[in-house]
Motif scaffolding. Structure first.
Motif, PDB file in Angstrom:
ATOM      1  N   ILE A  14      16.612  13.691  -2.958  1.00  0.00           N
ATOM      2  CA  ILE A  14      16.367  12.411  -2.272  1.00  0.00           C
ATOM      3  C   ILE A  14      14.874  12.201  -2.027  1.00  0.00           C
ATOM      4  N   LEU A  15      14.188  13.243  -1.572  1.00  0.00           N
ATOM      5  CA  LEU A  15      12.738  13.117  -1.345  1.00  0.00           C
ATOM      6  C   LEU A  15      11.979  12.870  -2.641  1.00  0.00           C
ATOM      7  N   PHE A  16      12.398  13.526  -3.730  1.00  0.00           N
ATOM      8  CA  PHE A  16      11.726  13.326  -5.011  1.00  0.00           C
ATOM      9  C   PHE A  16      11.824  11.870  -5.452  1.00  0.00           C
ATOM     10  N   ILE A  17      12.992  11.273  -5.281  1.00  0.00           N
ATOM     11  CA  ILE A  17      13.165   9.869  -5.663  1.00  0.00           C
ATOM     12  C   ILE A  17      12.355   8.957  -4.748  1.00  0.00           C
ATOM     13  N   MET A  18      12.432   9.204  -3.437  1.00  0.00           N
ATOM     14  CA  MET A  18      11.736   8.331  -2.491  1.00  0.00           C
ATOM     15  C   MET A  18      10.219   8.467  -2.543  1.00  0.00           C
ATOM     16  N   LEU A  19       9.718   9.661  -2.860  1.00  0.00           N
ATOM     17  CA  LEU A  19       8.268   9.888  -2.834  1.00  0.00           C
ATOM     18  C   LEU A  19       7.625   9.845  -4.216  1.00  0.00           C
ATOM     19  N   SER A  20       8.317   9.307  -5.215  1.00  0.00           N
ATOM     20  CA  SER A  20       7.695   9.137  -6.525  1.00  0.00           C
ATOM     21  C   SER A  20       6.587   8.099  -6.394  1.00  0.00           C
ATOM     22  N   PRO A  21       5.358   8.443  -6.784  1.00  0.00           N
ATOM     23  CA  PRO A  21       4.245   7.505  -6.602  1.00  0.00           C
ATOM     24  C   PRO A  21       4.493   6.200  -7.338  1.00  0.00           C
ATOM     25  N   GLY A  22       4.358   5.089  -6.620  1.00  0.00           N
ATOM     26  CA  GLY A  22       4.495   3.771  -7.211  1.00  0.00           C
ATOM     27  C   GLY A  22       5.894   3.193  -7.118  1.00  0.00           C
ATOM     28  N   LEU A  23       6.903   4.011  -6.821  1.00  0.00           N
ATOM     29  CA  LEU A  23       8.268   3.488  -6.753  1.00  0.00           C
ATOM     30  C   LEU A  23       8.465   2.676  -5.475  1.00  0.00           C
ATOM     31  N   LEU A  24       8.363   3.301  -4.325  1.00  0.00           N
ATOM     32  CA  LEU A  24       8.438   2.578  -3.057  1.00  0.00           C
ATOM     33  C   LEU A  24       7.050   2.225  -2.542  1.00  0.00           C
ATOM     34  N   PHE A  25       6.159   3.205  -2.590  1.00  0.00           N
ATOM     35  CA  PHE A  25       4.782   2.983  -2.145  1.00  0.00           C
ATOM     36  C   PHE A  25       3.875   3.950  -2.892  1.00  0.00           C
ATOM     37  N   GLN A  26       2.578   3.673  -2.848  1.00  0.00           N
ATOM     38  CA  GLN A  26       1.588   4.560  -3.439  1.00  0.00           C
ATOM     39  C   GLN A  26       0.455   4.734  -2.450  1.00  0.00           C
ATOM     40  N   LEU A  27       0.148   5.991  -2.171  1.00  0.00           N
ATOM     41  CA  LEU A  27      -0.883   6.318  -1.193  1.00  0.00           C
ATOM     42  C   LEU A  27      -1.815   7.343  -1.796  1.00  0.00           C
ATOM     43  N   PRO A  28      -3.048   7.168  -2.044  1.00  0.00           N
ATOM     44  CA  PRO A  28      -3.820   5.933  -2.034  1.00  0.00           C
ATOM     45  C   PRO A  28      -3.613   5.166  -3.340  1.00  0.00           C
ATOM     46  N   SER A  29      -3.815   3.880  -3.285  1.00  0.00           N
ATOM     47  CA  SER A  29      -3.674   3.072  -4.497  1.00  0.00           C
ATOM     48  C   SER A  29      -5.053   2.837  -5.108  1.00  0.00           C
ATOM     49  N   ARG A  30      -5.092   2.081  -6.161  1.00  0.00           N
ATOM     50  CA  ARG A  30      -6.382   1.848  -6.837  1.00  0.00           C
ATOM     51  C   ARG A  30      -7.247   0.826  -6.120  1.00  0.00           C
ATOM     52  N   ALA A  31      -6.606  -0.178  -5.493  1.00  0.00           N
ATOM     53  CA  ALA A  31      -7.378  -1.236  -4.847  1.00  0.00           C
ATOM     54  C   ALA A  31      -7.399  -1.108  -3.327  1.00  0.00           C
ATOM     55  N   ARG A  32      -6.319  -0.599  -2.745  1.00  0.00           N
ATOM     56  CA  ARG A  32      -6.208  -0.504  -1.288  1.00  0.00           C
ATOM     57  C   ARG A  32      -5.853   0.915  -0.890  1.00  0.00           C
ATOM     58  N   VAL A  33      -5.658   1.104   0.408  1.00  0.00           N
ATOM     59  CA  VAL A  33      -5.233   2.415   0.889  1.00  0.00           C
ATOM     60  C   VAL A  33      -3.781   2.654   0.523  1.00  0.00           C
ATOM     61  N   MET A  34      -2.933   1.620   0.661  1.00  0.00           N
ATOM     62  CA  MET A  34      -1.512   1.747   0.346  1.00  0.00           C
ATOM     63  C   MET A  34      -1.011   0.468  -0.311  1.00  0.00           C
ATOM     64  N   GLU A  35      -0.214   0.612  -1.363  1.00  0.00           N
ATOM     65  CA  GLU A  35       0.444  -0.520  -2.006  1.00  0.00           C
ATOM     66  C   GLU A  35       1.926  -0.211  -2.107  1.00  0.00           C
ATOM     67  N   PHE A  36       2.735  -1.249  -2.165  1.00  0.00           N
ATOM     68  CA  PHE A  36       4.175  -1.081  -2.237  1.00  0.00           C
ATOM     69  C   PHE A  36       4.706  -1.575  -3.575  1.00  0.00           C
ATOM     70  N   GLY A  37       5.494  -0.732  -4.260  1.00  0.00           N
ATOM     71  CA  GLY A  37       6.208  -1.108  -5.470  1.00  0.00           C
ATOM     72  C   GLY A  37       5.357  -1.567  -6.630  1.00  0.00           C
ATOM     73  N   ASN A  38       4.202  -0.961  -6.848  1.00  0.00           N
ATOM     74  CA  ASN A  38       3.350  -1.421  -7.934  1.00  0.00           C
ATOM     75  C   ASN A  38       3.608  -0.700  -9.257  1.00  0.00           C
ATOM     76  N   MET A  39       4.358   0.406  -9.247  1.00  0.00           N
ATOM     77  CA  MET A  39       4.721   1.187 -10.430  1.00  0.00           C
ATOM     78  C   MET A  39       3.519   1.661 -11.247  1.00  0.00           C
ATOM     79  N   ALA A  40       2.368   1.739 -10.634  1.00  0.00           N
ATOM     80  CA  ALA A  40       1.179   2.318 -11.266  1.00  0.00           C
ATOM     81  C   ALA A  40       0.774   3.523 -10.429  1.00  0.00           C
ATOM     82  N   THR A  41       0.176   4.511 -11.074  1.00  0.00           N
ATOM     83  CA  THR A  41      -0.163   5.721 -10.333  1.00  0.00           C
ATOM     84  C   THR A  41      -1.491   6.290 -10.809  1.00  0.00           C
TER      85      THR A  41
END
Length: 71
Positions: A14-41
């Motif tokens: 469950i954690l692996f699915i929820m913490l996959s970068p870019g799926l639910l959120f990405q911390l840090p992202s390329r443009a901001r500190v956090m982005e949601f659902g961008n599917m880029a990593t």
């Protein structure tokens, strides 16, 4: 007959699915500190999410002690 402890397996899956970068959120992202659902990593996001995964898994399995026993 011995029972198998499925708690760590289920929690890790469950954690692996929820913490996959870019799926639910990405911390840090390329443009901001956090982005949601961008599917880029990025490499840094993978590292941060791996550390989060390890810390949360350790807390849930070892400190709290989640156990699910199957017959």
């Amino acid at each position: 007959m011995s029972s198998t402890d499925w708690g760590p397996v289920i929690v890790a899956t469950i954690l692996f699915i929820m913490l996959s970068p870019g799926l639910l959120f990405q911390l840090p992202s390329r443009a901001r500190v956090m982005e949601f659902g961008n599917m880029a990593t990025s490499g840094i996001a993978i590292l941060v999410h791996s550390i989060l995964f390890f810390c949360i898994l350790t807390i849930l399995v070892i400190a709290i002690g989640i156990h699910i026993h199957a017959a």
